[in-house]
Design a protein around this motif. Sequence first.
Motif, PDB file in Angstrom:
ATOM      1  N   MET A  89       0.852  -1.183   0.000  1.00  0.00           N
ATOM      2  CA  MET A  89       0.000   0.000   0.000  1.00  0.00           C
ATOM      3  C   MET A  89       0.892   1.239   0.000  1.00  0.00           C
ATOM      4  N   HIS A  90       0.309   2.379  -0.362  1.00  0.00           N
ATOM      5  CA  HIS A  90       1.049   3.630  -0.186  1.00  0.00           C
ATOM      6  C   HIS A  90       0.181   4.630   0.570  1.00  0.00           C
ATOM      7  N   VAL A  91       0.845   5.457   1.354  1.00  0.00           N
ATOM      8  CA  VAL A  91       0.157   6.371   2.256  1.00  0.00           C
ATOM      9  C   VAL A  91      -0.318   7.603   1.499  1.00  0.00           C
ATOM     10  N   GLN A  92      -1.597   7.905   1.670  1.00  0.00           N
ATOM     11  CA  GLN A  92      -2.182   9.093   1.066  1.00  0.00           C
ATOM     12  C   GLN A  92      -2.211  10.262   2.052  1.00  0.00           C
ATOM     13  N   ALA A  93      -2.525   9.978   3.313  1.00  0.00           N
ATOM     14  CA  ALA A  93      -2.620  11.043   4.315  1.00  0.00           C
ATOM     15  C   ALA A  93      -2.463  10.436   5.702  1.00  0.00           C
ATOM     16  N   VAL A  94      -2.071  11.284   6.647  1.00  0.00           N
ATOM     17  CA  VAL A  94      -1.905  10.869   8.038  1.00  0.00           C
ATOM     18  C   VAL A  94      -2.616  11.883   8.924  1.00  0.00           C
ATOM     19  N   HIS A  95      -3.394  11.381   9.903  1.00  0.00           N
ATOM     20  CA  HIS A  95      -4.127  12.244  10.827  1.00  0.00           C
ATOM     21  C   HIS A  95      -3.822  11.814  12.256  1.00  0.00           C
ATOM     22  N   HIS A  96      -3.520  12.782  13.132  1.00  0.00           N
ATOM     23  CA  HIS A  96      -3.222  12.500  14.529  1.00  0.00           C
ATOM     24  C   HIS A  96      -4.324  13.081  15.416  1.00  0.00           C
ATOM     25  N   PHE A  97      -4.612  12.384  16.535  1.00  0.00           N
ATOM     26  CA  PHE A  97      -5.683  12.801  17.438  1.00  0.00           C
ATOM     27  C   PHE A  97      -5.147  12.840  18.873  1.00  0.00           C
ATOM     28  N   ASP A  98      -5.297  14.004  19.508  1.00  0.00           N
ATOM     29  CA  ASP A  98      -4.885  14.172  20.896  1.00  0.00           C
ATOM     30  C   ASP A  98      -5.938  15.022  21.598  1.00  0.00           C
ATOM     31  N   PRO A  99      -6.788  14.404  22.407  1.00  0.00           N
ATOM     32  CA  PRO A  99      -6.774  13.011  22.857  1.00  0.00           C
ATOM     33  C   PRO A  99      -7.220  12.060  21.759  1.00  0.00           C
ATOM     34  N   PRO A 100      -7.051  10.744  21.963  1.00  0.00           N
ATOM     35  CA  PRO A 100      -7.489   9.765  20.970  1.00  0.00           C
ATOM     36  C   PRO A 100      -8.957   9.951  20.593  1.00  0.00           C
ATOM     37  N   LEU A 101      -9.274   9.614  19.348  1.00  0.00           N
ATOM     38  CA  LEU A 101     -10.598   9.859  18.782  1.00  0.00           C
ATOM     39  C   LEU A 101     -11.632   8.891  19.352  1.00  0.00           C
ATOM     40  N   VAL A 102     -12.813   9.427  19.675  1.00  0.00           N
ATOM     41  CA  VAL A 102     -13.919   8.595  20.129  1.00  0.00           C
ATOM     42  C   VAL A 102     -14.658   8.066  18.902  1.00  0.00           C
ATOM     43  N   THR A 103     -14.684   6.744  18.735  1.00  0.00           N
ATOM     44  CA  THR A 103     -15.294   6.113  17.558  1.00  0.00           C
ATOM     45  C   THR A 103     -16.381   5.106  17.904  1.00  0.00           C
ATOM     46  N   GLY A 104     -16.573   4.847  19.214  1.00  0.00           N
ATOM     47  CA  GLY A 104     -17.472   3.780  19.634  1.00  0.00           C
ATOM     48  C   GLY A 104     -16.751   2.463  19.839  1.00  0.00           C
ATOM     49  N   MET A 105     -15.441   2.432  19.536  1.00  0.00           N
ATOM     50  CA  MET A 105     -14.652   1.218  19.660  1.00  0.00           C
ATOM     51  C   MET A 105     -13.472   1.459  20.604  1.00  0.00           C
ATOM     52  N   LEU A 106     -13.027   0.394  21.242  1.00  0.00           N
ATOM     53  CA  LEU A 106     -11.822   0.405  22.056  1.00  0.00           C
ATOM     54  C   LEU A 106     -10.816  -0.590  21.489  1.00  0.00           C
ATOM     55  N   PRO A 107      -9.507  -0.238  21.466  1.00  0.00           N
ATOM     56  CA  PRO A 107      -8.914   1.028  21.917  1.00  0.00           C
ATOM     57  C   PRO A 107      -9.286   2.196  20.999  1.00  0.00           C
ATOM     58  N   ARG A 108      -9.257   3.404  21.561  1.00  0.00           N
ATOM     59  CA  ARG A 108      -9.499   4.602  20.769  1.00  0.00           C
ATOM     60  C   ARG A 108      -8.259   4.938  19.942  1.00  0.00           C
ATOM     61  N   PRO A 109      -8.434   5.311  18.676  1.00  0.00           N
ATOM     62  CA  PRO A 109      -7.265   5.559  17.818  1.00  0.00           C
ATOM     63  C   PRO A 109      -6.597   6.895  18.108  1.00  0.00           C
ATOM     64  N   ALA A 110      -5.256   6.880  18.147  1.00  0.00           N
ATOM     65  CA  ALA A 110      -4.480   8.112  18.290  1.00  0.00           C
ATOM     66  C   ALA A 110      -4.065   8.656  16.932  1.00  0.00           C
ATOM     67  N   SER A 111      -4.223   7.846  15.879  1.00  0.00           N
ATOM     68  CA  SER A 111      -3.893   8.311  14.531  1.00  0.00           C
ATOM     69  C   SER A 111      -4.623   7.460  13.518  1.00  0.00           C
ATOM     70  N   TYR A 112      -4.830   8.024  12.350  1.00  0.00           N
ATOM     71  CA  TYR A 112      -5.341   7.299  11.187  1.00  0.00           C
ATOM     72  C   TYR A 112      -4.352   7.480  10.046  1.00  0.00           C
ATOM     73  N   VAL A 113      -4.091   6.419   9.329  1.00  0.00           N
ATOM     74  CA  VAL A 113      -3.265   6.471   8.135  1.00  0.00           C
ATOM     75  C   VAL A 113      -4.118   6.016   6.966  1.00  0.00           C
ATOM     76  N   GLU A 114      -4.336   6.916   6.010  1.00  0.00           N
ATOM     77  CA  GLU A 114      -5.105   6.576   4.810  1.00  0.00           C
ATOM     78  C   GLU A 114      -4.156   5.968   3.783  1.00  0.00           C
ATOM     79  N   VAL A 115      -4.493   4.753   3.322  1.00  0.00           N
ATOM     80  CA  VAL A 115      -3.616   4.038   2.399  1.00  0.00           C
ATOM     81  C   VAL A 115      -4.393   3.625   1.149  1.00  0.00           C
ATOM     82  N   LEU A 116      -3.676   3.564   0.029  1.00  0.00           N
ATOM     83  CA  LEU A 116      -4.239   3.128  -1.236  1.00  0.00           C
ATOM     84  C   LEU A 116      -3.535   1.849  -1.666  1.00  0.00           C
TER      85      LEU A 116
END
Length: 239
Positions: A89-116
Amino acid sequence: MNHDHRPGDVLSLECPFTETVVTGADRFHVSVRCPWLTVDPQAEGFGWNGARALPTPESREWDMFRTHPPVTELRPGDTCRIGIPATVMHVQAVHHFDPPLVTGMLPRPASYVEVLPQGESHDPRLPEQGHTISPGRGEPIRIELLFRPYAFLEPGDEVADGDGRAWRFDAAWCWHAFDGGQPSAPAWPLALLSRRGDPSAVDAAAVAGATADGGHADELRRWTELTHARPDTTGGDPA
């Protein structure tokens, strides 16, 4: 595992196949119980039920996760395994979250990496494309960096090229020429002018040594050979 990814990185991803059970199926999706994430009891308004929906061929959607047996053979109540086969895969974008993002799931994500996936280029006309992973979260995804174009530079670096032109490096395929002229990529070798102020002698020597031979076309060729894609000249989202 290094979680310091940036747009343009070429990665190899793999997730060990783990046993789970099918919770639902229709024409376009098969749902399985997610074996790695749990419901966040403190998250309000999400209503995640612990299942992961995987697309069937009729949905014309893409997901890096696969099942054994394949989704076309699964019915509610079946036992299967879910994981990611070795995938480039290759990375399209990177997003960081502080505090970790609330998504309804645990563990809560501290970052997202968008890949193609290999063979797919970024298309700004598409509202959703590729896949999102959260390194270091619950899924045991093994990530290997195969190639980082211009690994010897950092976003925001300013350099002088072999033709005496000054540039700012924003991302692998996103260069800003201070004179506004052409071509749109610098001529090697490069001299580091600024990195968060005056660069250290070590950093300057590293850039000079890395660009003593070769050129922008070599970085692009190696990236293209691995991704089978066209580069994104917008530079992605480094946030």
